[in-house]
Design a protein around this motif. Structure first.
Motif, PDB file in Angstrom:
ATOM      1  N   LYS F 143       0.566   5.458  -2.226  1.00 46.69           N
ATOM      2  CA  LYS F 143       1.658   4.915  -3.037  1.00 46.69           C
ATOM      3  C   LYS F 143       2.235   3.751  -2.273  1.00 46.69           C
ATOM      4  O   LYS F 143       3.209   3.886  -1.541  1.00 46.69           O
ATOM      5  N   ALA F 144       1.612   2.558  -2.401  1.00 47.56           N
ATOM      6  CA  ALA F 144       1.974   1.464  -1.496  1.00 47.56           C
ATOM      7  C   ALA F 144       2.239   0.122  -2.175  1.00 47.56           C
ATOM      8  O   ALA F 144       2.998  -0.681  -1.667  1.00 47.56           O
ATOM      9  N   THR F 145       1.619  -0.118  -3.330  1.00 49.57           N
ATOM     10  CA  THR F 145       1.663  -1.467  -3.890  1.00 49.57           C
ATOM     11  C   THR F 145       2.137  -1.443  -5.341  1.00 49.57           C
ATOM     12  O   THR F 145       1.698  -0.604  -6.133  1.00 49.57           O
ATOM     13  N   LEU F 146       2.996  -2.384  -5.696  1.00 46.27           N
ATOM     14  CA  LEU F 146       3.521  -2.436  -7.061  1.00 46.27           C
ATOM     15  C   LEU F 146       2.480  -2.925  -8.055  1.00 46.27           C
ATOM     16  O   LEU F 146       1.752  -3.883  -7.784  1.00 46.27           O
TER      17      LEU F 146
END
Lengths: 227, 227, 227, 227, 227, 227
Positions: F143-146
């Motif tokens: 869960k790291a990048t938009l």
């Protein structure tokens, strides 16, 4: 094997002289000398043809679309190394371009072998930095998730340990385990030395059937000729 | 059709003069003259570009990872032949390299078309021996299981009979059934002779819409122009 | 979106000057300037390397094995356009060859981007007409079913509107929405202007780790070095 | 072989009784009895499992996205036939659905084998009409271009002649040349009759190594056991 | 690593109790507990659904189209083992059917994981012998070339050592290194114990955004909501 | 089109009654009513068969191996919606499992259509939550990048706008643009009403050749019957 976020700084590299001698033999001869194992999957292709290199593997495990660890691995490169980049899940994104190549080259890297995509391929060719990759893609990467450096990896279906010898040319990429490098070199050289004579005989019209004495085995296996 | 372990020594080849005339017309024109059939799957690519050849098919059926029968087929090659190698099951291994190429060339083979991989590609290019293949791979082969020579095969999705005419260039590989070779040649030559004039008209700015009188058919099919 | 049998004659094209300036920046830099979006799938490859072009998209939707609409789109080409051809269903057939290329070139087209196959690739290279395609294939097409011209299409997984700016080179093909072309150009130029200095520093041995100040973030993420 | 627009009305079918006897033996046993040839590519899968059929091949050559000839072939079906549909170029479109299945079933067809896609798969299962296909797709077809019926075709990489025996089950699809059907049946039955005893012995703990007396050959090949 | 023709008889297996406890946790939970590594490529699918097994890996390296070594590995199976079969080069042939399954089952094997094809799938389901494979194919194998048993292999892109714990279900196949099995089990059990509560809260309408407190991080990353 | 990090909260959804009526017609009939466009690539398959749903599209753009935005999109779901998840670059990782499904179901989502992988497929089936995906994989996500929510996306090769009607069943997934939903419904219903009669006639032995009056067109196209 499954460490993430770890960088091993001190690895034992295959003997430099042995590695240097493996290069000119080429991937096909070395792969044969290994007993026909060690080849990375043939989807690994040079981004431009005509290169033939050998070096010690510095390995890195990357995540799809994330090239953060390529900057980390750069620091671990020693002159003559080949960076072998594996992916935790398939990706064709462009993980590597002219800037990283400039850095790798400055550190003395001899080539990159990456189970993903690269970009700036025209500039890489102008720079003379050889790359074997699965894809070419403009798609850039984020820098968000840790991988590891100098752990054992599986690259294009082949297990590679840090320090193994890598031989790459237009035919593909072979990994020679560090401990076997010298033995493989000897076998490969022996193979090579026999090839010139074979080539002459075949060029002169002698058939492989006769040169390798295959006819008895073929007959025994039941081969029938029909006129 | 399903004979294994059989070598047919005497096959009827497509007429040599016809085959020779088909070559310069190229695979696209010949394929059109056939009624748009006969093309091998487009994954069959030349290992180096710029080659355009035609020859009579000498066929061989191989098993995955086993190139024994390439030595057997070598003996059946006559000058001007193209060896067409089919696989009993898919494989990307390297079945063919510089030694076999030397032998094939010494026998007068004009090219190899193989639904698998080859190696020593740089040397093959230096030798000027053209190959169309599915893959390039250093992976070598065993010599353990019988296939057959000069039986009908399916190569890259196309049925090829021994003696058929093969036309190959940078656009792909076409198989022309032996019995149709002359008719196809005539149609292809007719097609070719019309192309120069068409090219001139299109270069002058005439649209295909007008040159081929497509507007009425397009209108009838319901094409609407919106400004 | 789903109109069939429609040709839009008047489309608004991305500003010509902006498009011209995007070209030399290359697909990788432009793609980054877009926020890493806009890239067509990396299976789209140039049929010969060394080309770098930009132009306004004239779009066409084709059906498998049917190139009728390529003749229709030819009439809509204006100097500097790049034809972007999408397929209603996947196909590797050869939709485009030297005759259509002659016509496209006569109309001023700068290139073709097609999610299918093309043929006559040697002649296309001699003509200097650049093509990015999914395949090379001799297989010709029928002219039987209507598609549309200048409607929004999905080409190689990317949405393309008529008039969008297309940038293509050896790294791939990027689509820049018409309305964003100027903003993207500015960002791309800014990016580009910084690269020369970065390259010099990396060539001098500075690591990306230090140049981009990555060490704190790596440490925070938990990277461990082991000697 | 390359006739287009032709329907052969009178074909010689493999003997009905032989075909009926081949079915229960299954594709694996029949394929072995053929000498391990005759299998269509394994991407051909049943759209629902649990079916085992055999029939005489009625062949049809289709073009991508065009199912016109499936209506033509329907008229040539005789009770017990299996329609084998080949494509002139790859396609995954849905060529066949519940209406055509109703018609095929009314004509007595036993199954469809198609190197492309089908749709209405839930209804087909309810109808009990077996299909082996490359894909499932809602995408419908046009009716614009002629193919042929009852010509030799290549379906999923295997050559199929009209009238050949087709055996299909959850393991795949095998084509038995009409002239060999009886011989293959006998070999397959012999194979089958030996299996029950073998299974009992293996279930009792006897190893294949001993049952097939493999140990001497393995030892001769150089197999080494290390404790 | 690259030994051919070798059978290691004595391998250390992951602790049986630990392996037994890993099974019901499933491949997804175990893979997460490993730090999201260890998964074989997702093309490995169960030949019938609804199975969930765990066992110690007995490995075997096979050559394309040659299943000789499956007979050799049978003798090395101990109750509770899972045979993991890797290929020296890709193959979809049917290496394993009801006879070998009978033998494996008699030896106490819990399942087969094979990076190739299998056949007799209906019978295998009736027997209740679980298989994860890359393909289903009737195509049989020769018995001609030596591979090895209980050497490290790469199966479907994942490195597997003899004795590692294998967990397989409808989601895929995970390999847990023997030395890590206990630690992974503990982490997986902890994960599992938290899931029930989370599920209840989500079922009650609580959002993951709130339950995992993601809103601050999303806002910091720049997420904008537009009404 | 290329906004990242944006969530559109208010989208106009296709009329609920129209969407509800489209569902039972099925993807094949709706796709035909659209003029044979709108179908997502056929690699999108249901994770379990027998489902037939329709709903309004809530779209989300994800990055490879990162499922953060699935939590963001959950909040935007209204009863009757179908979440359509596109990827910025191909991935087969498992983005969605039983916890997210519980949350989606609690919000009233009718299904998920995702151009990537999912996991916990046995539990999803038990929950009765339908999913169409490209792959099944245990591999979890970071869960790291938009990404973005409710922007236009390309999912499995098809352009989808937020609020479009989605129809999915065992044959595949069709996207009906919101503005066309009513017209398409009417055409699809008309098509459907004619099918029952056609089916009866075909079941009675009438040929499609006659029912659709195809013989004159076939003859005109040059079809020849040979006895």
């Amino acid at each position: 094997m499954f460490e993430l976020g770890v960088v091993y700084r001190n690895i034992e590299r295959a003997d430099a002289e042995t590695v240097a001698a493996l290069g000119p033999l080429g991937s096909a001869t070395v792969h044969e000398a290994m007993g026909r194992v060690g080849l990375l999957a043939p989807y690994m292709r040079p981004i431009y043809t005509g290169q033939q290199v050998a070096g010690a593997a510095v390995t890195v495990l990357l995540h799809p679309g994330d090239n953060w660890m390529l900057h980390v691995v750069a620091e671990q490169i020693r002159p003559g190394d080949i960076v072998v980049a594996a992916l935790s899940s398939p990706s064709t994104d462009g993980f590597f371009g002219d800037l990283l190549a400039t850095s790798f080259q400055a550190r003395g890297a001899r080539a990159l072998v990456i189970d993903a995509g690269v970009r700036d391929v025209r500039v890489l060719q102008e720079m003379g930095f050889p790359v074997w990759s699965k894809a070419i893609s403009s798609k850039g990467c984020v820098k968000a998730t840790l991988g590891s450096v100098n752990i054992p990896v599986v690259c294009a279906g082949m297990s590679v340990q840090p320090g193994d010898a890598i031989v790459a040319d237009d035919d593909g990429v072979v990994c020679v385990p560090r401990q076997l490098a010298r033995v493989v070199l000897e076998k490969a050289q022996k193979r090579e030395s026999l090839e010139a004579e074979k080539r002459d005989r075949l060029a002169g019209g002698v058939l492989g059937l006769d040169m390798y004495d295959m006819r008895p085995a073929l007959e025994k296996a039941g081969l029938r000729y029909i006129d």
